[in-house]
Design a protein around this motif. Sequence first.
Motif, PDB file in Angstrom:
ATOM      1  N   ARG A  44       5.371   3.432   9.175  1.00 23.86           N
ATOM      2  CA  ARG A  44       4.773   3.466   7.839  1.00 23.86           C
ATOM      3  C   ARG A  44       3.601   4.434   7.779  1.00 23.86           C
ATOM      4  NH1 ARG A  44       3.923   2.544   3.612  1.00 23.86           N
ATOM      5  NH2 ARG A  44       3.204   0.489   2.979  1.00 23.86           N
ATOM      6  N   VAL A  45       2.789   4.470   8.830  1.00 23.67           N
ATOM      7  CA  VAL A  45       1.614   5.339   8.826  1.00 23.67           C
ATOM      8  C   VAL A  45       2.033   6.796   8.971  1.00 23.67           C
ATOM      9  CG1 VAL A  45      -0.493   5.957  10.068  1.00 23.67           C
ATOM     10  CG2 VAL A  45       0.069   3.551   9.666  1.00 23.67           C
ATOM     11  N   ASN A  46       2.960   7.064   9.892  1.00 24.52           N
ATOM     12  CA  ASN A  46       3.361   8.440  10.180  1.00 24.52           C
ATOM     13  C   ASN A  46       4.546   8.916   9.345  1.00 24.52           C
ATOM     14  OD1 ASN A  46       1.418   8.983  12.023  1.00 24.52           O
ATOM     15  ND2 ASN A  46       2.826   9.512  13.695  1.00 24.52           N
ATOM     16  N   THR A  47       5.132   8.040   8.543  1.00 25.79           N
ATOM     17  CA  THR A  47       6.324   8.318   7.754  1.00 25.79           C
ATOM     18  C   THR A  47       7.583   8.378   8.610  1.00 25.79           C
ATOM     19  OG1 THR A  47       4.982   9.612   6.243  1.00 25.79           O
ATOM     20  CG2 THR A  47       7.362   9.814   6.003  1.00 25.79           C
ATOM     21  N   GLN A  94      -2.892   5.344   5.366  1.00 27.39           N
ATOM     22  CA  GLN A  94      -3.456   6.299   6.320  1.00 27.39           C
ATOM     23  C   GLN A  94      -4.983   6.269   6.291  1.00 27.39           C
ATOM     24  OE1 GLN A  94      -1.579   9.957   5.141  1.00 27.39           O
ATOM     25  NE2 GLN A  94       0.163   9.653   6.541  1.00 27.39           N
ATOM     26  N   THR A  95      -5.522   6.111   5.083  1.00 29.10           N
ATOM     27  CA  THR A  95      -6.987   6.004   4.981  1.00 29.10           C
ATOM     28  C   THR A  95      -7.471   4.733   5.649  1.00 29.10           C
ATOM     29  OG1 THR A  95      -6.941   7.220   2.892  1.00 29.10           O
ATOM     30  CG2 THR A  95      -8.912   5.914   3.367  1.00 29.10           C
ATOM     31  N   CYS A  96      -6.765   3.654   5.408  1.00 29.56           N
ATOM     32  CA  CYS A  96      -7.141   2.373   6.017  1.00 29.56           C
ATOM     33  C   CYS A  96      -7.102   2.447   7.539  1.00 29.56           C
ATOM     34  CB  CYS A  96      -6.211   1.269   5.511  1.00 29.56           C
ATOM     35  SG  CYS A  96      -6.330  -0.302   6.394  1.00 29.56           S
ATOM     36  N   MET A 133      -4.787  -6.354   6.845  1.00 28.49           N
ATOM     37  CA  MET A 133      -5.663  -5.401   7.516  1.00 28.49           C
ATOM     38  C   MET A 133      -6.369  -4.495   6.510  1.00 28.49           C
ATOM     39  SD  MET A 133      -3.153  -4.283  10.682  1.00 28.49           S
ATOM     40  CE  MET A 133      -4.175  -2.885  11.067  1.00 28.49           C
ATOM     41  N   CYS A 134      -5.720  -4.172   5.420  1.00 26.55           N
ATOM     42  CA  CYS A 134      -6.239  -3.177   4.484  1.00 26.55           C
ATOM     43  C   CYS A 134      -6.483  -3.765   3.099  1.00 26.55           C
ATOM     44  CB  CYS A 134      -5.267  -1.998   4.358  1.00 26.55           C
ATOM     45  SG  CYS A 134      -4.852  -1.229   5.941  1.00 26.55           S
ATOM     46  N   LEU A 139       0.825  -1.208   0.000  1.00 25.15           N
ATOM     47  CA  LEU A 139       0.000   0.000   0.000  1.00 25.15           C
ATOM     48  C   LEU A 139       0.856   1.252   0.000  1.00 25.15           C
ATOM     49  CD1 LEU A 139      -1.787  -2.322   1.467  1.00 25.15           C
ATOM     50  CD2 LEU A 139      -3.185  -0.383   2.203  1.00 25.15           C
ATOM     51  N   ASP A 140       0.376   2.262  -0.747  1.00 24.76           N
ATOM     52  CA  ASP A 140       0.971   3.583  -0.636  1.00 24.76           C
ATOM     53  C   ASP A 140       0.605   4.179   0.710  1.00 24.76           C
ATOM     54  OD1 ASP A 140       2.158   3.584  -3.133  1.00 24.76           O
ATOM     55  OD2 ASP A 140       0.333   4.306  -4.114  1.00 24.76           O
ATOM     56  N   GLN A 141       1.337   5.218   1.088  1.00 26.57           N
ATOM     57  CA  GLN A 141       1.065   5.824   2.393  1.00 26.57           C
ATOM     58  C   GLN A 141      -0.335   6.441   2.472  1.00 26.57           C
ATOM     59  OE1 GLN A 141       3.411   9.184   3.497  1.00 26.57           O
ATOM     60  NE2 GLN A 141       3.123   8.821   5.684  1.00 26.57           N
ATOM     61  N   PRO A 142      -0.840   7.113   1.447  1.00 27.29           N
ATOM     62  CA  PRO A 142      -2.221   7.618   1.556  1.00 27.29           C
ATOM     63  C   PRO A 142      -3.227   6.494   1.751  1.00 27.29           C
ATOM     64  CG  PRO A 142      -1.061   8.746  -0.204  1.00 27.29           C
ATOM     65  CD  PRO A 142      -0.180   7.626   0.236  1.00 27.29           C
TER      66      PRO A 142
END
Length: 986
Positions: free
Chosen positions: A740-743, A714-716, A973-974, A708-711
Amino acid sequence: MVRVLTLSRNVCAEVGMLFRGIWALRRRCCTGPLLLLGIAVGLFYHTVSMHRDRTEFKSNQRDQRNKSAVFDYKLLLKNPERLVSLLEASQADSFVRHSKRSCAGKAIILTGQHAPTDTEVQLYQRVLQQQGYRVDQARYAETSASLRQDRRDGRDWSVLICLKGSEKSCLRKINFAHPQRRQRVNIIPAFAGAFLDMGGVCRFLTDSQLTGVTLPILPSACAFSTSPQEGTPNAAEDERRQPITHNLSANQDLNATVNVYVLVTSATPLTAFVHRTALVKTHLDKTSYATELQVFFRERLGADLSHRAVEHMNRVISDILKAALLSTKESSYSPRCQLCFQLMTFSLRYNSSLHPVVVKLQTDLHFDGMKDPLFDGQIAKEYMLEDVLKLLFPACSSEPVEPTFPFRKQEENKNYGDCEGPNGLCLPPDEMNLLQQFNQHLKRPGPFQLLYPISPLPDDLHHDLIQTESLSAQDYGWRPALMALLQELSLYYTRKHQTESLDNPKSPEASDPLSRKGRCVDPHLRQLYTDPPLVLMPAFNALEKEYRAEVPFDVITVRIWPEPVSPHCHIHLDEHRGPRMANYPVGLGNSRINILVMDESEAEPVVMTIYTLHIYRESRPSLPMFDEYVMCSFEQDCGLVVRPDQPCGLEPIPGMRSSEEAQASPRLCLSGDEPGRWVVPCLSCSDNRTCDWREVAWQPDSCYHPLLDQPQLQTCMTDRRVLFIGDSTNRGMMYYLMERVNTTLEDWDKAHDTIVYHNLNQGRTIVSYSYYPQFWLPKAQRPTFQRALQQLLERSQPLENSPQTVLVAGGVQWLNMNHLKTIQQVLEREGLEKIMVVVKSLGMGFHLPVDGIRSLPLNGVQELYNVNKNILESAKHLGYEVIDTLSITMGRYKEFLQGRCACHFHEVYKLPFPTAASQRKLKILRLGGESRNPADEQTGPRERKEPSSQPGVSYHVKGPVNAVYSEILLSRMCVNHAVNGTIRQQ
């Protein structure tokens, strides 16, 4: 001198009268030829007469000197105190005369097969430097610049140490036939040939000079293939043994093999010492153990018989040494290298008798039969070598030393030889040096006891070395006297030491109040032993407290044994109650080991000194990817075959030419335990050194996991609560998710309890964690899994009964079926049966023999695969998501990071500067190895909570294996967000 001058004047007068008579005769009647003939006859007569007079004069002078010497030596034998005084006075003068340039001189160590960093080489260098020598090193004699640059007289080196592998080089290069007086070598040339293995028989036993001599030795004692434990004397050899004078009772059992360590300090005349430490293996023992000879005999035989056993042992060894020297004909010419020395190991077999049989002879030190020959044997050997060096090379001083018994030099010169200078004994220089050395050895023997000569001498071989040696004319008058002086010195010091022991029964150590209390007064290390041997930077020095070392990728464990200077100092590794010796798993990158030197003489132990060892383990050797390569795959490493029914190592993948093709799969993976393998580009699948391990990736067999890309991520994660319960491997997945979520990762904690993070995804995601199991607590105090889970749920409230709440459970190897049932029961009771549960299965770990924690044998590791399979099936049956971490980690089990369990495939380290917003884009397309980083933080199960969050500080979770199964967790999860959005393959 007066007699010579008088004789010369008389000869001249007689010649003058002869010439006058001949001249008168010529004038009367003689012709020229007759005159010349007369002159020639006269000169010849007077020349012969003068030569005869000179010969008679020298002979009379030598006879008078020898008679005077014998007379003087008889006086000295009645007064040994004066003998000792003369020796010490001459030695003190020699020290002053030889100390102008250097106190002790130069020592050369030829390392041979030893690396310069070996502890044995370091020991020689350290002790010789302490004794005042300048030390040089070379590998062989031919390559030694110090030996090549010798002056013609060869006096620029004093000591030559030839270690294993350099002996032939020493014998070939060094000219022993013309040694300098004070030069010493640790090889006696006579023994180099005497103890050769000649077809399984000691060479000296085949010498014709020993015909008819009975020696208690097995013919195969010099055979390299026979160990002391294997040799068994046969009936014929038993008959050659002397009759048993004592029948030993049951409680006087002497059925054992004893390794006795002998130091020969001179060959002609023979002088030798035996070390008090021996290596003993009884018929009841599986391994040998080090003990004191006197203690062993006393415990087995009692006080009376133990003394006789030592006498018999000394006689057997002395007879064999003398026989070996006689067979080499070393005494037929001037001895080479008179101050050379030799260490030897005599393996003696006792079979219910005081008379041993020699079953093994070795011209060096051997401790191979010990329980731990690598450490116990090596340490025992080096202690003995240190004793030898300090006996042979006492610390020198350029200041004169007063003799023990001061006498006026005029009186000494008058009564003992009337010699000029300090040599009051009128001995040749070689013999004088030998007497001086022998006197010093007897004066301060340390842990050595005199073996030969002893006074009075026992009945020797009928071919006694002293009686049969062929001496040159100039030595004939001195050797018997020299032996008499050696025997008198041995008798004098034996009586002196006995008197001192009676006058002062308490040893100096026992009378010392600090020693009595056992206090650690010198808190330093003597040496740091490791297996495999580490090249320490800097080289080991007791005063240096911090060291670094590098090991290659394939070295995954290091065994460490620090040895203190004082036995009263206690060593503990890592913590106050840590072990003294331990096996350490060496993770990739940096590992740190603390060595605590402690004083435990009081109720509360005190740390006196801390040494630190940093070990850096290199990454797997890798080649950059070339244009022409093949894709190879592997499931398991051949170093640890988890599945015996499957191949190990690299195998070619038919038809695959690139990683993109390897990742081109038609469908998304439906589960986190889809069968897969590691793929890597190589020049050849038959050699893993030709691979580009930076490009290694996990590839399921028939599907792919989306990345997954970061956007999307983050949406997930918006409005989700993710709960982790498990050990540090789960915690690694949690911090990977947060980064990964927060960079970036700005909060990090080695949490060993429960912790909640609210600052994730701009506050839209909450992550919580609870450590389980808390194995460091006593068993009765450890929270149960049910209690730990309930506490985590309570601390993470409010929770939504939907897949927006995710519970990730699992660890290395603690998870079982009961834990799955507990999860189901607790969630149903709490009304959370609809949340998403992800089970992280077992992983590689605890497969290395590490001290202090459990370790699994190979069959135990193989059984893990079946247990893991059952856990995965049961979890899916309950409707849970799964991640098969065992299959992912078993092929790369060597790539663990720090931690004693060898189960951590992640490491969190602090970045050198805060991550700027423009630099927060993580590069995760590559799932391979990462570049070296300066992190050297140590994590371990013993550490508790260690807050590390600081303002403006950023952290990074490294570890390619952890990244793979963490990304599979995110994809499970996503999965819906990945399908609906733009996806990339992992």
